[in-house]
Scaffold this motif. Structure first.
Motif, PDB file in Angstrom:
ATOM      1  N   ASN A  11      -1.057  -3.081  -8.728  1.00 15.34           N
ATOM      2  CA  ASN A  11      -1.887  -1.880  -8.782  1.00 15.34           C
ATOM      3  C   ASN A  11      -2.253  -1.465 -10.196  1.00 15.34           C
ATOM      4  OD1 ASN A  11      -2.402  -0.611  -6.005  1.00 15.34           O
ATOM      5  ND2 ASN A  11      -0.307  -1.393  -5.922  1.00 15.34           N
ATOM      6  N   THR A  92      -8.408   3.790  -1.316  1.00 11.65           N
ATOM      7  CA  THR A  92      -7.060   4.210  -1.723  1.00 11.65           C
ATOM      8  C   THR A  92      -6.649   5.480  -1.002  1.00 11.65           C
ATOM      9  OG1 THR A  92      -7.393   3.197  -3.882  1.00 11.65           O
ATOM     10  CG2 THR A  92      -5.597   4.780  -3.694  1.00 11.65           C
ATOM     11  N   GLN A  93      -7.549   6.447  -0.902  1.00  8.05           N
ATOM     12  CA  GLN A  93      -7.248   7.681  -0.197  1.00  8.05           C
ATOM     13  C   GLN A  93      -6.956   7.423   1.278  1.00  8.05           C
ATOM     14  OE1 GLN A  93     -10.634  10.117  -1.097  1.00  8.05           O
ATOM     15  NE2 GLN A  93      -9.792  10.790  -3.065  1.00  8.05           N
ATOM     16  N   LEU A  96      -3.525   5.817   1.617  1.00  7.35           N
ATOM     17  CA  LEU A  96      -2.452   6.786   1.430  1.00  7.35           C
ATOM     18  C   LEU A  96      -2.270   7.683   2.658  1.00  7.35           C
ATOM     19  CD1 LEU A  96      -2.948   7.827  -2.301  1.00  7.35           C
ATOM     20  CD2 LEU A  96      -1.022   6.573  -1.320  1.00  7.35           C
ATOM     21  N   GLN A  97      -3.348   7.979   3.343  1.00 11.49           N
ATOM     22  CA  GLN A  97      -3.260   8.783   4.558  1.00 11.49           C
ATOM     23  C   GLN A  97      -2.492   8.041   5.657  1.00 11.49           C
ATOM     24  OE1 GLN A  97      -4.197  11.928   5.202  1.00 11.49           O
ATOM     25  NE2 GLN A  97      -4.865  12.164   3.075  1.00 11.49           N
ATOM     26  N   LYS A  98      -2.591   6.701   5.639  1.00  8.59           N
ATOM     27  CA  LYS A  98      -1.969   5.896   6.679  1.00  8.59           C
ATOM     28  C   LYS A  98      -0.485   5.636   6.446  1.00  8.59           C
ATOM     29  CE  LYS A  98      -6.263   3.563   7.791  1.00  8.59           C
ATOM     30  NZ  LYS A  98      -7.000   2.296   7.779  1.00  8.59           N
ATOM     31  N   ILE A  99      -0.043   5.727   5.203  1.00  8.11           N
ATOM     32  CA  ILE A  99       1.372   5.396   4.941  1.00  8.11           C
ATOM     33  C   ILE A  99       2.248   6.598   4.756  1.00  8.11           C
ATOM     34  CG2 ILE A  99       0.911   3.142   3.990  1.00  8.11           C
ATOM     35  CD1 ILE A  99       1.246   4.257   1.198  1.00  8.11           C
TER      36      ILE A  99
END
Length: 99
Positions: A11, A92-93, A96-99
């Protein structure tokens, strides 16, 4: 390599395109300053060869354009590059919502 170390490397250096496009989105950035600016702003120091390779590819594919800034070779992110940057941010957003 531990999972976090691998994640961090992928990353940062593994996504150098993102950081370069981000630096040049508002004002020209001298090629010689890119490495230092990435370290100051994002906290990692990319290798010179990798940096030159990514800059070359971004120019070749017209995501950045070459300019002169303070008498030195510089780049500025193009509209095409800004669109890609926004796609990366959105991805990326969403991730992040999924994890």
């Amino acid at each position: 390599m531990q999972p976090f170390e691998r994640f961090k490397k992928l990353n940062t250096e593994g996504n150098l395109w993102f950081y370069i496009l981000n630096l040049g989105k508002e004002e020209p950035v001298c090629d010689q300053e890119v490495r230092r600016l990435i370290f100051e702003k994002f906290g990692f120091l990319p290798g010179n060869l990798l940096l030159k390779t990514v800059l070359y590819r971004l120019r070749r594919d017209e995501y950045i354009k070459t300019e002169k800034f303070k008498g030195k070779k510089a780049f500025l992110t193009t509209e095409k590059g800004k669109e890609e940057l926004e796609k990366m941010k959105q991805f990326t957003q969403d991730l992040l919502q999924k994890i």
